[in-house]
Design an enzyme around this catalytic site. Structure first.
Site, short mmCIF file in Angstrom:
data_model
loop_
_atom_site.label_atom_id
_atom_site.label_comp_id
_atom_site.label_asym_id
_atom_site.label_seq_id
_atom_site.Cartn_x
_atom_site.Cartn_y
_atom_site.Cartn_z
N ASN A 7 51.42 177.80 -9.47
CA ASN A 7 49.98 177.91 -9.23
C ASN A 7 49.84 178.73 -7.96
O ASN A 7 50.14 178.24 -6.87
CB ASN A 7 49.34 176.53 -9.06
CG ASN A 7 47.86 176.59 -8.79
OD1 ASN A 7 47.30 177.65 -8.50
ND2 ASN A 7 47.22 175.45 -8.84
N ARG A 9 47.52 179.39 -6.10
CA ARG A 9 46.61 178.84 -5.08
C ARG A 9 47.29 177.75 -4.24
O ARG A 9 46.73 177.30 -3.25
CB ARG A 9 45.36 178.29 -5.75
CG ARG A 9 44.56 179.39 -6.44
CD ARG A 9 43.28 178.88 -7.01
NE ARG A 9 42.39 178.51 -5.92
CZ ARG A 9 41.32 177.75 -6.05
NH1 ARG A 9 41.00 177.27 -7.23
NH2 ARG A 9 40.57 177.48 -5.02
N CYS A 10 48.46 177.31 -4.66
CA CYS A 10 49.18 176.22 -3.99
C CYS A 10 50.20 176.80 -3.00
O CYS A 10 51.06 177.58 -3.36
CB CYS A 10 49.88 175.36 -5.04
SG CYS A 10 51.02 174.15 -4.36
N SER A 11 50.12 176.37 -1.75
CA SER A 11 51.03 176.90 -0.72
C SER A 11 52.48 176.53 -1.02
O SER A 11 53.37 177.36 -0.83
CB SER A 11 50.62 176.41 0.66
OG SER A 11 50.73 175.01 0.76
#
Length: 113
Positions: A7, A9-11
């Site tokens: 994903n 958007r996930c760090s």
């Protein structure tokens, strides 16, 4: 073949993908929110990770409570929920040679290689 359930958007997911690249590991990126895993794929992932379904779930997501899931929910209910709402799947997951690791922390995935 190496696959990362990613994903962007996930760090932690971004860190894990970078870590693989820094170590010369090419992974096929699976954007699992768009390419939703089947129930069979989720069941296989659980087997590869050797964990119960609850450990693959993001239990703090609002969707978890909205679906009425709780500590008494069955693995079948959890697997169905992850299929229906893939945002509930913990990420990132790296699969290599029929084994898998969660990238939490990211360095943990290097144990596969």
């Amino acid at each position: 073949m190496t696959v990362i359930y990613h994903n962007p958007r996930c760090s932690k997911s971004r860190q894990t993908l970078s870590l693989l690249e820094e170590n010369g590991i090419t992974a096929n990126v699976r954007l699992y929110l768009k390419e939703v895993p089947s129930i069979e794929e989720i069941t296989t992932l659980l087997s590869q990770l050797n964990i119960p379904a609850i450990e693959l779930m993001r239990t703090k997501e609002a969707t978890y409570k909205e679906l009425g899931l709780n500590k008494d929910s069955s693995d079948e209910e959890r697997i169905q929920a992850m299929h229906n709402k893939p945002i509930l799947i913990e990420r990132p997951i790296v699969i290599h040679n029929d084994k898998a690791k969660l990238g939490r922390p990211p360095e943990q995935v290097l144990e596969l290689f």
